[in-house]
Design a protein around this motif. Structure first.
Motif, PDB file in Angstrom:
ATOM      1  N   THR A 182     -25.478  15.683   3.966  1.00  0.00           N
ATOM      2  CA  THR A 182     -25.288  14.561   4.893  1.00  0.00           C
ATOM      3  C   THR A 182     -26.563  14.291   5.687  1.00  0.00           C
ATOM      4  O   THR A 182     -26.515  13.698   6.760  1.00  0.00           O
ATOM      5  N   TYR A 236     -25.431  19.672   6.129  1.00  0.00           N
ATOM      6  CA  TYR A 236     -24.396  19.752   5.105  1.00  0.00           C
ATOM      7  C   TYR A 236     -23.030  19.725   5.764  1.00  0.00           C
ATOM      8  O   TYR A 236     -22.820  20.330   6.820  1.00  0.00           O
ATOM      9  N   ASP A 237     -22.095  19.026   5.153  1.00  0.00           N
ATOM     10  CA  ASP A 237     -20.751  18.877   5.697  1.00  0.00           C
ATOM     11  C   ASP A 237     -19.830  19.917   5.056  1.00  0.00           C
ATOM     12  O   ASP A 237     -19.547  19.853   3.867  1.00  0.00           O
TER      13      ASP A 237
END
Length: 365
Positions: free
Chosen positions: A235, A300-301
């Motif tokens: 992300t 990062y999600d």
């Protein structure tokens, strides 16, 4: 009687004087001039050079690609002459060259690709790396070379003075053009294409320049995320930061570089250049985290993932390709991709996201 003789003498003298005053045409035309014609020839088919319906020289094929030569003496009548060029065994004239009466030595470059004659040859350097797939190189729409992986080729291109030709690159099996370069007749050497192809897109003008400070190490790096699954999808947007640490290879102690070394890299495949300063000693190496731009958090999600990710790995991954060995005064070309690494200790199980380096420096030097 005497008067008649005087009159006759007068008429005779007048006639001789008149004739002597008239402009006279030369008795003979200008003699032929002899000149020596030298040909430098590079051809894919045997050629004949014709002067006044006679073959005066031939151009042979050299399968090594080298030039051949031919020399002939010609008698030129009038102000100039013309040499006709044709394929051996054919009567069709494919080109002509005008011959003057001066100077004695006259030279012509003849380059024939089987369809057209050119008067100049240039060399074009192609250097790069294709991480996947095979590439085709096209000259004016015709494939002249194919290559894959590490590519270092010198292309020989025929061209006419003060004109251009078009070089294109595409992935074999496709019609989409990855890049187009215009080749010029000057300079005859030094024109080049330096590129990286990741299997989908191409980046050109790749250069490895020495560091501005020779105590440092220069790096030209590209970052692309490979994390696309629901567990930790990337992300980071259009840029990420690399935050650097130093690791003592003897004690395994990792410390954040001070002052902070934070380098921003685009995520669209473009390369960015930066320099790393010297390490405290020979037993140290650089490690790095991939951070959200301007933040100390992970790009990062993992909010919906059963396995949670720690925010940063603090350069602690031991996987190959996650460290940078410092070399003062050297220049490097790095491809940096991300990867997910599971940690079972300490509990609970967690994921960290690391950057792994592929060093392409050797292919661009």
């Amino acid at each position: 009687m005497k008067s008649n003789i005087y009159i006759l003498l007068f008429i005779t003298c007048f006639t001789l004087l008149t004739i002597s005053c008239d402009k006279q045409e030369p008795l003979h035309a200008d003699p032929p001039k002899v000149v020596r014609i030298r040909f430098a020839i590079n051809t894919t088919k045997p050629l004949e050079f014709v002067y006044k319906d006679s073959v005066v020289a031939v151009g042979l094929v050299d399968n090594s690609g080298s030039n051949t030569s031919a020399t002939t003496l010609l008698k030129i009548e009038g102000q100039n002459g013309e040499i006709q060029i044709r394929e051996k065994g054919s009567v069709n004239i494919i080109s002509t060259r005008a011959i003057e009466t001066t100077p004695f030595e006259q030279a012509f470059a003849i380059y024939y690709d089987g369809s057209k004659i050119y008067n100049q040859l240039i060399t074009y350097q192609v250097k790069g790396y294709a991480s996947s797939g095979e590439l085709e190189f096209l000259l004016d729409g015709n494939v002249i070379e194919t290559a894959s992986s590490a590519i270092d080729k010198t292309l020989t291109v025929l061209i006419n003075e003060n004109t251009t030709r078009e070089l294109q690159v595409r992935k074999k099996g496709t019609t989409d053009i990855l890049i187009t370069k215009i080749l010029t007749s000057s300079p005859t050497s030094g024109q080049s294409l330096s590129f990286f192809f990741d299997g989908t897109s191409m980046v050109d003008n790749i250069q490895i320049n020495p560091p501005a400070n020779m105590a440092n190490m220069a790096i030209n790096a590209q970052f692309k995320s490979t994390i696309t699954s629901t567990l930790g999808v990337f992300t980071g947007g259009n840029a990420i930061d690399l935050v650097f640490y130093t690791r003592n290879k003897t004690t395994n102690v990792i410390a954040k570089a001070s002052p902070e070394i934070r380098i921003t890299l685009p995520t669209n495949g473009d390369f960015a250049s930066f320099e790393l300063p010297p390490l405290p000693g020979a037993n140290f190496e650089y490690k790095f985290d991939i951070c959200a731009r301007g933040l100390n958090s992970s790009p990062y999600d993992v909010s919906a993932a059963a396995v949670k990710a720690i925010a940063l790995n603090e350069g602690k991954s031991t996987l190959a390709g996650t460290a940078i060995q410092f070399e003062a005064g050297q220049s490097k070309l790095f491809l940096i991709k991300d990867a997910r690494q599971l940690r079972t200790s300490p509990a609970p199980i967690s994921s960290i996201f690391i950057g792994q380096i592929t060093d392409l420096s050797q292919y661009f030097k």
